[in-house]
Design a protein around this motif. Structure first.
Motif, PDB file in Angstrom:
ATOM      1  N   GLY A  13      19.881  -9.412  34.030  1.00 52.81           N
ATOM      2  CA  GLY A  13      19.142  -8.352  35.237  1.00 52.81           C
ATOM      3  C   GLY A  13      20.208  -7.500  35.946  1.00 52.81           C
ATOM      4  O   GLY A  13      19.852  -7.497  36.953  1.00 52.81           O
ATOM      5  N   MET A  80      11.173  -9.836  34.862  1.00 53.34           N
ATOM      6  CA  MET A  80      10.979  -8.323  34.843  1.00 53.34           C
ATOM      7  C   MET A  80      10.510  -7.751  36.149  1.00 53.34           C
ATOM      8  O   MET A  80      10.622  -6.430  36.352  1.00 53.34           O
ATOM      9  N   HIS A  83      13.812  -7.159  38.834  1.00 45.70           N
ATOM     10  CA  HIS A  83      14.897  -6.242  38.714  1.00 45.70           C
ATOM     11  C   HIS A  83      14.439  -5.010  38.242  1.00 45.70           C
ATOM     12  O   HIS A  83      13.042  -4.894  37.809  1.00 45.70           O
ATOM     13  N   PRO A  85      13.802  -2.953  35.276  1.00 46.47           N
ATOM     14  CA  PRO A  85      14.183  -3.006  33.482  1.00 46.47           C
ATOM     15  C   PRO A  85      13.901  -1.631  33.040  1.00 46.47           C
ATOM     16  O   PRO A  85      13.989  -1.569  31.682  1.00 46.47           O
ATOM     17  N   GLN A  91      22.120  -1.529  37.268  1.00 50.30           N
ATOM     18  CA  GLN A  91      21.177  -2.049  38.375  1.00 50.30           C
ATOM     19  C   GLN A  91      21.620  -1.664  39.812  1.00 50.30           C
ATOM     20  O   GLN A  91      22.810  -2.092  40.046  1.00 50.30           O
ATOM     21  N   SER A 101      19.868  -4.934  31.213  1.00 48.57           N
ATOM     22  CA  SER A 101      18.703  -5.667  31.212  1.00 48.57           C
ATOM     23  C   SER A 101      18.506  -6.207  29.847  1.00 48.57           C
ATOM     24  O   SER A 101      18.578  -5.448  29.098  1.00 48.57           O
ATOM     25  N   ILE A 118       7.100  -7.359  27.764  1.00 46.45           N
ATOM     26  CA  ILE A 118       7.538  -6.131  27.842  1.00 46.45           C
ATOM     27  C   ILE A 118       6.257  -5.186  27.562  1.00 46.45           C
ATOM     28  O   ILE A 118       6.149  -4.160  28.363  1.00 46.45           O
ATOM     29  N   ILE A 129      10.354   0.918  29.704  1.00 47.19           N
ATOM     30  CA  ILE A 129      11.425  -0.344  30.007  1.00 47.19           C
ATOM     31  C   ILE A 129      12.384  -0.265  28.995  1.00 47.19           C
ATOM     32  O   ILE A 129      12.053  -0.013  27.895  1.00 47.19           O
ATOM     33  N   THR A 131      14.886  -2.758  28.433  1.00 50.66           N
ATOM     34  CA  THR A 131      15.244  -4.177  28.374  1.00 50.66           C
ATOM     35  C   THR A 131      15.597  -4.474  26.973  1.00 50.66           C
ATOM     36  O   THR A 131      14.537  -4.405  26.040  1.00 50.66           O
TER      37      THR A 131
END
Length: 181
Positions: A13, A80, A83, A85, A91, A101, A118, A129, A131
């Motif tokens: 993350g 999740m 951080h 995402p 970041q 991520s 997610i 998102i 990620t």
């Protein structure tokens, strides 16, 4: 003698110092190791090489947890929500693919749980998102000075201004998941 149902989660993350500090406080987490995964160059990468962005590795942590105490789903929800995402390869001030991520799943069950988490959490974020969900690759443990970084450097500026606020947020959002200290 009690046996534990130990499992592994590998997540990134952004800076591994931040995610490590959070997960060291999670009830049921036995061990957290900072490291690198997801790269495309041979051999064990160094911190300097990973920070260059040229190896393809992400800064990640490998979390060993007792699944009878905390579920993989709860691990991912904490991840999740501690951080951002929704930012691609970034970041805060840290930018590059090494700060992406990412969830590295270790089996099909973890993959399905990651996708479900997610999907469920996406409605709580204004932006999509981003990620990455990828099959676990070789995990390389980071150099010793990167292990338990926050506890060893709490007064350092980065820790005070970046990591401490994340810990405050985690403690507020997930008070029921804190280790009894």
């Amino acid at each position: 003698m009690t046996t534990k149902n130990l499992q592994i989660a590998t997540i990134g993350g952004g800076c591994f110092w931040c995610t490590e500090a959070v997960f060291l406080e999670v009830k049921g987490v036995e061990k957290v190791v900072s490291g690198y995964s997801g790269g495309n160059v041979p051999g064990k990468p160094t911190y300097r090489e990973v920070c260059s962005g040229l190896t393809g590795h992400a800064e990640v942590i490998q979390v060993t947890f007792d699944a009878d105490v905390i579920s993989y789903e709860d691990i991912l929800v904490i991840f999740m929500t501690t951080h951002d995402p929704t930012t691609l390869n970034r970041q805060g001030a840290d930018r590059g693919t090494q700060y992406r991520s990412v969830i590295f799943y270790h089996d099909d069950t973890q993959k399905a749980i990651a996708e479900a988490v997610i999907n469920e959490l996406s409605k709580y974020f204004e932006d999509p998102i981003v990620t990455e969900i990828s099959e676990a690759q070789t995990f390389f443990e980071a150099e010793q000075e990167h292990q338990d970084y926050y506890r060893n450097n709490e007064q350092q500026g980065y820790c005070s201004f970046v990591i401490t606020p994340k810990l405050v947020k985690f403690r507020k959002l997930h008070a029921d998941k804190l280790k009894n200290t």
